[in-house]
Scaffold this motif. Structure first.
Motif, short mmCIF file in Angstrom:
data_model
loop_
_atom_site.label_atom_id
_atom_site.label_comp_id
_atom_site.label_asym_id
_atom_site.label_seq_id
_atom_site.Cartn_x
_atom_site.Cartn_y
_atom_site.Cartn_z
N SER A 44 67.84 2.89 41.90
CA SER A 44 67.78 3.78 43.07
C SER A 44 67.07 5.08 42.73
N TRP A 45 67.41 5.66 41.58
CA TRP A 45 66.73 6.88 41.14
C TRP A 45 65.27 6.60 40.81
N ASN A 46 64.99 5.48 40.15
CA ASN A 46 63.61 5.14 39.80
C ASN A 46 62.75 5.02 41.05
N GLU A 47 63.31 4.42 42.09
CA GLU A 47 62.56 4.25 43.33
C GLU A 47 62.20 5.59 43.96
N ILE A 48 63.14 6.53 43.91
CA ILE A 48 62.87 7.86 44.46
C ILE A 48 61.75 8.55 43.70
N PHE A 49 61.82 8.53 42.37
CA PHE A 49 60.79 9.19 41.56
C PHE A 49 59.43 8.54 41.80
N THR A 50 59.40 7.22 41.90
CA THR A 50 58.14 6.52 42.14
C THR A 50 57.55 6.89 43.50
N GLN A 51 58.39 6.89 44.53
CA GLN A 51 57.91 7.21 45.87
C GLN A 51 57.37 8.64 45.97
N LEU A 52 57.95 9.54 45.20
CA LEU A 52 57.52 10.94 45.22
C LEU A 52 56.41 11.23 44.22
N GLY A 53 56.00 10.23 43.46
CA GLY A 53 54.93 10.42 42.48
C GLY A 53 55.34 11.29 41.31
N ILE A 54 56.61 11.22 40.92
CA ILE A 54 57.14 12.05 39.84
C ILE A 54 57.24 11.21 38.56
N SER A 55 56.72 11.74 37.46
CA SER A 55 56.84 11.06 36.17
C SER A 55 58.19 11.42 35.55
N MET A 56 58.98 10.41 35.28
CA MET A 56 60.33 10.61 34.74
C MET A 56 60.41 9.99 33.35
N LEU A 57 61.12 10.66 32.44
CA LEU A 57 61.31 10.14 31.09
C LEU A 57 62.73 9.60 30.96
N ASP A 58 62.85 8.37 30.46
CA ASP A 58 64.14 7.76 30.17
C ASP A 58 64.41 7.88 28.68
N LEU A 59 65.50 8.55 28.32
CA LEU A 59 65.81 8.81 26.91
C LEU A 59 67.21 8.32 26.59
N GLN A 60 67.39 7.84 25.35
CA GLN A 60 68.71 7.41 24.89
C GLN A 60 69.08 8.19 23.64
N THR A 61 70.36 8.50 23.52
CA THR A 61 70.82 9.41 22.47
C THR A 61 70.67 8.84 21.06
N ASP A 62 70.43 7.53 20.93
CA ASP A 62 70.25 6.95 19.60
C ASP A 62 68.78 6.85 19.22
N ALA A 63 67.89 7.42 20.04
CA ALA A 63 66.46 7.31 19.80
C ALA A 63 65.82 8.69 19.69
N ASP A 64 64.71 8.76 18.98
CA ASP A 64 63.95 9.99 18.81
C ASP A 64 63.26 10.33 20.14
N PHE A 65 63.45 11.56 20.63
CA PHE A 65 62.85 11.94 21.90
C PHE A 65 61.43 12.48 21.75
#
Length: 297
Positions: A259-280
């Motif tokens: 649901s959040w991904n769809e909003i960001f895509t529709q608005l043309g916003i680049s979003m970063l998905d990060l996980q706490t066990d990975a290097d950001f």
């Protein structure tokens, strides 16, 4: 060790990490990626052959009897706002080796703040989801970076998720000038396209979604357990071994993210998905590179 000493140790660790990464890994990329907001009026000078007639100032020309044009210089200074979710869900840490989501957010905020400081930009902080919300107006310098780290690490989480509309309203109220806004959150709140669109229209928005890998699936083989919602305090007894429960949980997590991904895509916003066990850092570098390529066109 008392709480104050523990906080200062964490602040120092994050500060050293941010200085090292900013100097050795991200040097130069920030400046190429985040530029100022257009042109700013500088002065008048007499018109010369070849000047763009669109820049003729007709009031000055009429007053002096000689054609004058307006001169501009690039407004280089950038303003960054780090809007960090400090609701109770951000305290979650699924493994002993992992930072909590809030500590992970503090590390990211520190790198962005130090990058801004090294470039002479202003950076501010909004902590929401805590009581009361905390706002630190944008300012320059390394002292501001340390203050930002300390405020994030020492904040007393415990509040419920704040609605996107409330966050948007607070940012629009405090930021009159167009701002580069990093929205750092686990995005557990209900999606709201209208609020995010309103914020992205007035400012440049870069959402950073932080998740702990242990949140994606319920643990297997633990049977009946008592769980508590960190934001409401409500307690529930559930059977973690129940296949229907596990399937329902996985589906709910997936649908919420989509649901959040769809909003960001529709608005043309680049979003970063990060996980706490990975290097950001690779993710930040990718967005720096993407923005550098955009400006180079």
């Amino acid at each position: 060790m008392d709480k104050t000493q523990e906080i200062m140790q964490k602040v120092r660790r994050i500060e050293l990490m941010a200085r090292r990464l900013t100097t050795a890994t991200l040097a130069g990329q920030y400046r190429a990626s985040f530029r100022g907001q257009g042109l700013e009026f500088d002065d008048f000078r007499e018109y010369q052959p070849g000047d763009d007639p669109r820049f003729i100032d007709w009031k000055v020309t009429a007053r002096t009897g000689t054609p004058y044009v307006r001169r501009f210089h690039e407004e280089r200074e950038q303003v960054l706002l780090l809007a960090v979710d400090a609701s109770a869900s951000m305290r979650y840490a699924g493994g002993a080796a992992n930072d909590s989501k809030l500590e992970y957010a503090a590390c990211i905020a520190a790198v962005l703040a130090y990058s801004a400081a090294r470039n002479g930009d202003n950076v501010g902080l909004l902590l929401y989801g805590c009581h009361p919300h905390f706002y630190l107006p944008p300012a320059k310098g390394m002292k501001q970076c340390l203050r930002i780290i300390r405020e994030i690490i020492s904040t007393e989480t415990g509040g419920a998720d704040v609605s996107p509309d409330d966050v948007t309203s607070e940012i629009l109220r405090t930021q009159r000038k167009r701002t580069m806004c990093f929205l750092i959150s686990d995005f557990m709140m209900p999606p709201d396209k209208q609020a995010i669109g309103k914020l992205n229209f007035r400012h440049e928005l870069i959402p950073l979604r932080i998740a702990d890998p242990a949140e994606n699936n319920l643990p297997e083989g633990v049977g009946n357990v008592c769980i508590q919602d960190p934001e409401t305090g409500a307690a529930y007894r559930v059977n973690m071994s129940s296949a229907p429960l596990r399937q329902a949980y996985n589906k709910a997590v997936r649908q919420h993210k989509e649901s959040w991904n769809e909003i960001f895509t529709q608005l043309g916003i680049s979003m970063l998905d990060l996980q706490t066990d990975a290097d950001f850092v690779p993710a930040l570098r990718s967005i720096f590179t993407q923005r550098s390529s955009h400006f180079a066109r």
